[in-house]
Write a protein that holds these residues in place. Structure first.
Motif, PDB file in Angstrom:
ATOM      1  N   PHE A 166     -34.325  34.824  -9.779  1.00 26.68           N
ATOM      2  CA  PHE A 166     -34.502  33.393  -9.570  1.00 26.68           C
ATOM      3  C   PHE A 166     -33.208  32.630  -9.824  1.00 26.68           C
ATOM      4  CE2 PHE A 166     -39.099  34.188  -9.996  1.00 26.68           C
ATOM      5  CZ  PHE A 166     -39.505  33.534  -8.846  1.00 26.68           C
ATOM      6  N   LEU A 167     -32.455  33.046 -10.812  1.00 27.32           N
ATOM      7  CA  LEU A 167     -31.176  32.407 -11.084  1.00 27.32           C
ATOM      8  C   LEU A 167     -30.210  32.616  -9.927  1.00 27.32           C
ATOM      9  CD1 LEU A 167     -29.920  30.798 -13.399  1.00 27.32           C
ATOM     10  CD2 LEU A 167     -28.934  32.921 -14.219  1.00 27.32           C
ATOM     11  N   PHE A 168     -30.187  33.842  -9.382  1.00 24.23           N
ATOM     12  CA  PHE A 168     -29.328  34.129  -8.240  1.00 24.23           C
ATOM     13  C   PHE A 168     -29.746  33.318  -7.018  1.00 24.23           C
ATOM     14  CE2 PHE A 168     -28.651  36.544  -4.326  1.00 24.23           C
ATOM     15  CZ  PHE A 168     -27.262  36.568  -4.321  1.00 24.23           C
ATOM     16  N   ILE A 169     -31.053  33.244  -6.758  1.00 21.16           N
ATOM     17  CA  ILE A 169     -31.528  32.475  -5.606  1.00 21.16           C
ATOM     18  C   ILE A 169     -31.187  30.997  -5.770  1.00 21.16           C
ATOM     19  CG2 ILE A 169     -33.626  31.667  -4.438  1.00 21.16           C
ATOM     20  CD1 ILE A 169     -34.775  34.468  -4.879  1.00 21.16           C
ATOM     21  N   GLY A 170     -31.327  30.479  -6.988  1.00 21.46           N
ATOM     22  CA  GLY A 170     -31.001  29.074  -7.229  1.00 21.46           C
ATOM     23  C   GLY A 170     -29.537  28.772  -6.971  1.00 21.46           C
ATOM     24  N   PHE A 171     -28.650  29.611  -7.502  1.00 18.35           N
ATOM     25  CA  PHE A 171     -27.231  29.357  -7.281  1.00 18.35           C
ATOM     26  C   PHE A 171     -26.822  29.664  -5.849  1.00 18.35           C
ATOM     27  CE2 PHE A 171     -26.903  29.233 -11.915  1.00 18.35           C
ATOM     28  CZ  PHE A 171     -26.116  28.107 -12.038  1.00 18.35           C
ATOM     29  N   ALA A 172     -27.505  30.594  -5.190  1.00 19.55           N
ATOM     30  CA  ALA A 172     -27.217  30.849  -3.778  1.00 19.55           C
ATOM     31  C   ALA A 172     -27.624  29.654  -2.923  1.00 19.55           C
ATOM     32  CB  ALA A 172     -27.935  32.114  -3.314  1.00 19.55           C
ATOM     33  N   LEU A 173     -28.750  29.027  -3.244  1.00 19.77           N
ATOM     34  CA  LEU A 173     -29.144  27.819  -2.519  1.00 19.77           C
ATOM     35  C   LEU A 173     -28.157  26.683  -2.748  1.00 19.77           C
ATOM     36  CD1 LEU A 173     -33.012  27.758  -2.973  1.00 19.77           C
ATOM     37  CD2 LEU A 173     -31.782  27.736  -0.817  1.00 19.77           C
ATOM     38  N   MET A 174     -27.678  26.542  -3.989  1.00 24.65           N
ATOM     39  CA  MET A 174     -26.690  25.492  -4.254  1.00 24.65           C
ATOM     40  C   MET A 174     -25.374  25.776  -3.544  1.00 24.65           C
ATOM     41  SD  MET A 174     -27.267  24.068  -8.088  1.00 24.65           S
ATOM     42  CE  MET A 174     -27.343  25.616  -8.948  1.00 24.65           C
ATOM     43  N   ALA A 175     -24.957  27.035  -3.507  1.00 21.25           N
ATOM     44  CA  ALA A 175     -23.728  27.386  -2.791  1.00 21.25           C
ATOM     45  C   ALA A 175     -23.909  27.179  -1.288  1.00 21.25           C
ATOM     46  CB  ALA A 175     -23.340  28.831  -3.089  1.00 21.25           C
ATOM     47  N   GLY A 176     -25.097  27.497  -0.775  1.00 24.94           N
ATOM     48  CA  GLY A 176     -25.371  27.241   0.640  1.00 24.94           C
ATOM     49  C   GLY A 176     -25.380  25.760   0.953  1.00 24.94           C
ATOM     50  N   GLY A 177     -25.904  24.965   0.037  1.00 22.53           N
ATOM     51  CA  GLY A 177     -25.868  23.516   0.223  1.00 22.53           C
ATOM     52  C   GLY A 177     -24.452  22.976   0.227  1.00 22.53           C
ATOM     53  N   LEU A 178     -23.613  23.515  -0.656  1.00 26.06           N
ATOM     54  CA  LEU A 178     -22.212  23.093  -0.677  1.00 26.06           C
ATOM     55  C   LEU A 178     -21.501  23.498   0.606  1.00 26.06           C
ATOM     56  CD1 LEU A 178     -19.834  21.829  -2.211  1.00 26.06           C
ATOM     57  CD2 LEU A 178     -19.402  24.085  -3.185  1.00 26.06           C
ATOM     58  N   ALA A 179     -21.733  24.722   1.062  1.00 29.96           N
ATOM     59  CA  ALA A 179     -21.109  25.173   2.312  1.00 29.96           C
ATOM     60  C   ALA A 179     -21.602  24.346   3.494  1.00 29.96           C
ATOM     61  CB  ALA A 179     -21.405  26.652   2.535  1.00 29.96           C
ATOM     62  N   GLY A 180     -22.890  24.022   3.504  1.00 25.14           N
ATOM     63  CA  GLY A 180     -23.421  23.193   4.582  1.00 25.14           C
ATOM     64  C   GLY A 180     -22.859  21.788   4.566  1.00 25.14           C
ATOM     65  N   SER A 181     -22.670  21.224   3.382  1.00 17.92           N
ATOM     66  CA  SER A 181     -22.118  19.868   3.311  1.00 17.92           C
ATOM     67  C   SER A 181     -20.652  19.841   3.723  1.00 17.92           C
ATOM     68  CB  SER A 181     -22.302  19.288   1.914  1.00 17.92           C
ATOM     69  OG  SER A 181     -21.578  20.033   0.964  1.00 17.92           O
ATOM     70  N   VAL A 182     -19.906  20.878   3.389  1.00 16.01           N
ATOM     71  CA  VAL A 182     -18.512  20.949   3.849  1.00 16.01           C
ATOM     72  C   VAL A 182     -18.480  21.110   5.370  1.00 16.01           C
ATOM     73  CG1 VAL A 182     -16.412  22.356   3.777  1.00 16.01           C
ATOM     74  CG2 VAL A 182     -17.577  21.770   1.666  1.00 16.01           C
ATOM     75  N   THR A 183     -19.412  21.886   5.918  1.00 12.16           N
ATOM     76  CA  THR A 183     -19.489  22.044   7.373  1.00 12.16           C
ATOM     77  C   THR A 183     -19.813  20.721   8.048  1.00 12.16           C
ATOM     78  OG1 THR A 183     -20.238  24.309   7.066  1.00 12.16           O
ATOM     79  CG2 THR A 183     -20.629  23.317   9.211  1.00 12.16           C
ATOM     80  N   VAL A 184     -20.745  19.960   7.492  1.00 13.14           N
ATOM     81  CA  VAL A 184     -21.077  18.652   8.048  1.00 13.14           C
ATOM     82  C   VAL A 184     -19.875  17.717   7.951  1.00 13.14           C
ATOM     83  CG1 VAL A 184     -22.505  16.592   7.663  1.00 13.14           C
ATOM     84  CG2 VAL A 184     -23.558  18.837   7.715  1.00 13.14           C
ATOM     85  N   LEU A 185     -19.144  17.795   6.842  1.00 12.44           N
ATOM     86  CA  LEU A 185     -17.950  16.966   6.674  1.00 12.44           C
ATOM     87  C   LEU A 185     -16.921  17.274   7.751  1.00 12.44           C
ATOM     88  CD1 LEU A 185     -16.053  15.053   4.970  1.00 12.44           C
ATOM     89  CD2 LEU A 185     -15.338  17.117   3.788  1.00 12.44           C
ATOM     90  N   VAL A 186     -16.662  18.549   7.986  1.00 17.16           N
ATOM     91  CA  VAL A 186     -15.600  18.931   8.919  1.00 17.16           C
ATOM     92  C   VAL A 186     -16.027  18.722  10.373  1.00 17.16           C
ATOM     93  CG1 VAL A 186     -14.250  20.900   9.749  1.00 17.16           C
ATOM     94  CG2 VAL A 186     -14.526  20.519   7.302  1.00 17.16           C
ATOM     95  N   LEU A 187     -17.250  19.103  10.716  1.00 17.91           N
ATOM     96  CA  LEU A 187     -17.664  19.069  12.110  1.00 17.91           C
ATOM     97  C   LEU A 187     -18.180  17.711  12.568  1.00 17.91           C
ATOM     98  CD1 LEU A 187     -19.504  22.483  12.497  1.00 17.91           C
ATOM     99  CD2 LEU A 187     -17.174  21.893  13.151  1.00 17.91           C
ATOM    100  N   LYS A 188     -18.852  16.986  11.702  1.00 16.43           N
ATOM    101  CA  LYS A 188     -19.506  15.769  12.152  1.00 16.43           C
ATOM    102  C   LYS A 188     -18.724  14.512  11.822  1.00 16.43           C
ATOM    103  CE  LYS A 188     -24.067  13.937  12.688  1.00 16.43           C
ATOM    104  NZ  LYS A 188     -25.452  14.040  12.330  1.00 16.43           N
ATOM    105  N   TYR A 189     -18.480  14.264  10.562  1.00 16.83           N
ATOM    106  CA  TYR A 189     -17.710  13.085  10.195  1.00 16.83           C
ATOM    107  C   TYR A 189     -16.714  13.435   9.118  1.00 16.83           C
ATOM    108  CZ  TYR A 189     -22.725  12.046   9.457  1.00 16.83           C
ATOM    109  OH  TYR A 189     -24.061  12.062   9.406  1.00 16.83           O
ATOM    110  N   PHE A 190     -15.597  12.807   9.229  1.00 21.66           N
ATOM    111  CA  PHE A 190     -14.567  12.948   8.207  1.00 21.66           C
ATOM    112  C   PHE A 190     -14.393  11.582   7.567  1.00 21.66           C
ATOM    113  CE2 PHE A 190     -12.075  16.511   7.018  1.00 21.66           C
ATOM    114  CZ  PHE A 190     -11.097  15.992   6.209  1.00 21.66           C
ATOM    115  N   LYS A 191     -15.515  10.987   7.180  1.00 25.95           N
ATOM    116  CA  LYS A 191     -15.525   9.650   6.614  1.00 25.95           C
ATOM    117  C   LYS A 191     -16.298   9.675   5.312  1.00 25.95           C
ATOM    118  CE  LYS A 191     -15.508   7.444  11.113  1.00 25.95           C
ATOM    119  NZ  LYS A 191     -16.158   6.519  12.013  1.00 25.95           N
ATOM    120  N   TYR A 192     -16.682   8.493   4.849  1.00 25.36           N
ATOM    121  CA  TYR A 192     -17.414   8.354   3.594  1.00 25.36           C
ATOM    122  C   TYR A 192     -18.718   9.142   3.609  1.00 25.36           C
ATOM    123  CZ  TYR A 192     -20.252   6.188  -0.026  1.00 25.36           C
ATOM    124  OH  TYR A 192     -21.068   5.982  -1.093  1.00 25.36           O
ATOM    125  N   TYR A 193     -19.370   9.236   4.755  1.00 26.06           N
ATOM    126  CA  TYR A 193     -20.656   9.920   4.834  1.00 26.06           C
ATOM    127  C   TYR A 193     -20.503  11.406   4.535  1.00 26.06           C
ATOM    128  CZ  TYR A 193     -21.134   5.611   7.416  1.00 26.06           C
ATOM    129  OH  TYR A 193     -21.091   4.307   7.770  1.00 26.06           O
TER     130      TYR A 193
END
Length: 168
Positions: free
Chosen positions: A107-134
């Motif tokens: 459960f600890l591994f799954i939790g941190f894997a979800l958080m790491a996936g969320g971070l990777a997804g947010s960086v992807t959204v930052l780079v691909l979609k907007y490079f602004k405040y959003y």
């Protein structure tokens, strides 16, 4: 095969000991409040960006004044939802039997894997979609949630002033 260390406890989730923090007698309380503040900052920055994008207007004089220049959609919420699910899943429950240790680690591994996936997804959204405040708000939400989970985990695993170890 090596022998376990003398201070090995099979109920522990991590094999390495936590660093000893000396913040005085209120270190657990300080850690919990700091984790809560990081969690609040994480969600507030993203909600601020989502509300700002919902009320944004196209610049005056440009064609297509009806469509906003940026609109946060459900796709932009997915990294934050993954980070939130990982935050909720990365708790450290005190399991009594030694057979449940692998479940705690899983459960600890799954939790941190979800958080790491969320971070990777947010960086992807930052780079691909907007490079602004959003995009920056999306990344800061994931980073603050990860930091909040780590601070809360350390705060819950520190010894309290009122903790007594009685052995018979």
């Amino acid at each position: 095969m090596s022998l376990p260390r003398a201070n090995y406890d099979p109920r522990r989730v991590c094999l390495n000991p936590f660093p000893e923090l000396t913040l005085g007698k209120h270190k657990r309380t300080i850690g919990v409040y700091l984790a809560g503040a990081l969690f609040a900052i994480a969600n507030w920055t993203f909600l601020d960006a989502a509300i700002l994008s919902a009320h944004s207007k196209a610049p005056w004089g440009q064609p297509g004044n009806d469509d906003p220049p940026v609109h946060v959609t459900f796709v932009d919420w997915i990294p934050g939802i993954c980070s939130l699910l990982g935050y909720l899943d990365s708790r450290d429950d005190g399991f009594g039997d030694s057979r449940a240790v692998w479940r705690a680690r899983l459960f600890l591994f799954i939790g941190f894997a979800l958080m790491a996936g969320g971070l990777a997804g947010s960086v992807t959204v930052l780079v691909l979609k907007y490079f602004k405040y959003y995009g920056y708000a999306n990344v800061s939400q994931s980073v603050c949630m990860m930091l909040s989970a780590v601070v809360l985990w350390f705060a819950q695993n520190t010894s309290s002033e009122y903790e007594y170890n009685l052995t018979l």
